[in-house]
Design an enzyme around this catalytic site. Structure first.
Site, PDB file in Angstrom:
ATOM      1  N   GLU A 161       0.876  -1.163   0.000  1.00  0.00           N
ATOM      2  CA  GLU A 161       0.000   0.000   0.000  1.00  0.00           C
ATOM      3  C   GLU A 161       0.920   1.221   0.000  1.00  0.00           C
ATOM      4  OE1 GLU A 161      -3.901   1.839   2.279  1.00  0.00           O
ATOM      5  OE2 GLU A 161      -2.390   0.801   3.461  1.00  0.00           O
ATOM      6  N   ASP A 183      -4.637  10.583   8.636  1.00  0.00           N
ATOM      7  CA  ASP A 183      -3.390  10.050   9.163  1.00  0.00           C
ATOM      8  C   ASP A 183      -2.943  10.782  10.415  1.00  0.00           C
ATOM      9  OD1 ASP A 183      -2.755   8.020   7.159  1.00  0.00           O
ATOM     10  OD2 ASP A 183      -2.653   9.713   5.771  1.00  0.00           O
TER      11      ASP A 183
END
Length: 270
Positions: free
Chosen positions: A49, A60
């Protein structure tokens, strides 16, 4: 079968879980990130990924936010990223490659143009981190046109309506969150309950991968033994990158050791 189906089938036969590392392309530089990706593959990564750097990665935590900023400071562009992904694909023909990206970057390219680039570069899947399922149809439809799997996030508090929606669109795998919130390893261990895993599987037969906060072998073993197909590990790897930014040889050795250890933990039969 596509690359995801092939890898999950092979791992199931070997009684292993799928280990998927996440790194940000271009962190800390494009050349170094490509060396890191090759280390990941050589030492047990079953799929990749890869994050496309973005200035405001809301999904994030601080670790990956800093990785994005380091990558952006290198002034690379999305054309360079696709070029390097294409080179990776030529070198590694069988490993599934997924992208994690934010919607603005897709819109800036134009949906058809973006997914066509994915197809031509050998990308297998795309996860758009800031697009909720109810707004995803235009992305999903375009992705399908170019035979790109759409990856969707499933939070641990998902209700039946959300699980049903995900079941309509999910391909490749479903990204099951260890906990609500953003990525990172700042919090204590969170395990996805067996009952919740069974509930998801009632709606969909797509493999389930657990992400957010995966940083040790106990978590990996727990995830695999509870019925998940594998794990995604990002912040723990990026912490190694950050710690050894100016000691590349040590960085590569530490990443190699870490990946080998976590991949070994996916094996149900020692």
């Amino acid at each position: 079968m596509n690359r995801y189906e092939n890898i999950f089938d092979r791992l199931s036969q070997r009684k292993e879980g799928c280990f998927v590392p996440f790194v940000v392309l271009g962190d800390p530089s494009l050349d170094t990130s490509l060396k890191i990706i090759n280390i990941l593959i050589q030492n047990g990564a079953d799929a990749l990924e890869l994050g496309i750097p973005f200035s405001d990665p809301l999904a994030d935590g601080k670790t990956i936010q800093k990785a994005n900023l380091r990558a952006l400071s290198q002034k690379n562009n999305i054309f360079q990223y696709f070029k390097e992904i294409k080179n990776l694909r030529k070198k590694h023909t069988q490993i599934p490659i997924g992208l994690l990206i934010y919607a603005n970057l897709v819109y800036n390219q134009g949906l058809d143009n973006f997914y066509l680039k994915c197809r031509k570069s050998g990308v297998d899947s795309v996860l758009i981190a800031d697009v909720p399922i109810e707004e995803s149809e235009i992305f999903y439809t375009t992705a399908n046109k170019y035979k790109i799997s759409s990856i969707f996030i499933c939070p641990p508090n998902a209700d039946d309506d959300l699980l049903y929606r995900i079941s309509l669109y999910a391909k490749g795998y479903i990204y099951v969150l260890s906990r609500p919130g953003v990525t990172g390893i700042e919090n204590q261990n969170f395990f996805v309950s067996g009952d919740f895993i069974k509930k998801i599987k009632k709606y969909n037969s797509v493999p389930l991968l657990q992400g957010f906060g995966i940083s040790n072998s106990i978590q990996v073993k727990q995830a695999i033994s509870s019925g998940l197909s594998g794990v995604i590990c990002g912040s723990a790897i990026i912490n190694i990158i950050e710690k050894y930014l100016y000691e590349e040889d040590i960085m590569m050795t530490k990443i190699q050791e870490f990946v080998k250890h976590l991949k070994k933990s996916t094996k149900l039969i020692a």
